[in-house]
Design a protein around this motif. Structure first.
Motif: not given
Length: 213
Positions: A70-79, A93-98, A111-115, A171-175
């Motif tokens: 669940x790491x990828x999705x969790x970080x994506x939701x944070x971003x 963006x901090x989540x994506x740039x770092x 998620x890059x677009x969203x952040x 967004x964590x809605x699909x696998x």
């Protein structure tokens, strides 16, 4: 299973007595549902690989593996959540740039677009895809031959499937299954594939008024 068999038997008996097709359709739906649920359980537990089962369990909330599956999705939701309404700005963006979000140039580019661009940027991207999908529907409907119409709806389905799955997994809605976002995800093969599909359909549409000799 016994209760289901009794229910199906009653429905068949009622159908024979009243000669109504409704009972047969209900019985067929019930049998199909039982087969589907048993088949899904067998596929999940006996055919799928352990990492695939873990991804589905994380998606359904049965497991919580923020450091693993669940790491990828969790970080994506944070971003996406940190982007807010207007975003943090291009390349800010901090989540994506770092590099907290893996595969942010390919599978998780949304998620890059969203952040960086925020909710408005995500909405603009989705509206552009909506305009493309509506245009493809219009083009498919005006094809005079069945092949052109079927091919147009196939292209439309491919774009819509990729859009739904990619945005849903971010967004964590699909696998998470590694499907690129059309014309956004980095990669030559996906870009060539989507471009060829679209341009072949444009060629078919351009010759729709030609009269066959």
């Amino acid at each position: 299973m016994a209760l289901t068999a009794i229910l199906v038997g009653l429905l068949v008996f009622e159908g024979l007595g009243s000669r109504l097709r409704t009972y047969y359709f209900i019985a067929l739906f019930t049998i199909g549902s039982v087969i589907f649920f048993n088949a899904a359980d067998y596929v999940l537990n006996n055919i799928m690989e352990p990492h695939q089962r873990t991804r589905i369990n994380v998606l359904l909330g049965l497991d919580e593996d923020l450091a693993g599956a669940g790491y990828n999705v969790h970080q994506s939701e944070i971003a996406i959540g940190s982007g807010g309404l207007l975003g943090k700005g291009f390349l800010n963006g901090t989540q994506t740039k770092l590099k907290y979000v893996p595969e942010q140039d390919t599978d998780f580019i949304f998620c890059t677009v969203g952040e960086e661009e925020g909710f408005l940027g995500c909405a603009a991207v989705l509206l552009l895809f909506l305009a493309l999908i509506l245009r493809l529907i219009k083009m498919a409907e005006r094809q005079p031959f069945r092949f052109g119409r079927v091919y147009g709806y196939c292209v439309l389905s491919i774009f819509l499937f990729h859009l739904f799955i990619n945005v849903g997994m971010v967004l964590g809605l699909t696998p998470v299954i590694g499907i690129p976002l059309p014309f956004f995800s980095y990669g030559g093969s996906s870009l060539w594939g989507f471009t060829l599909l679209l341009f072949i359909f444009l060629r078919i549409d351009a010759s729709r008024n030609m009269v066959r000799q």
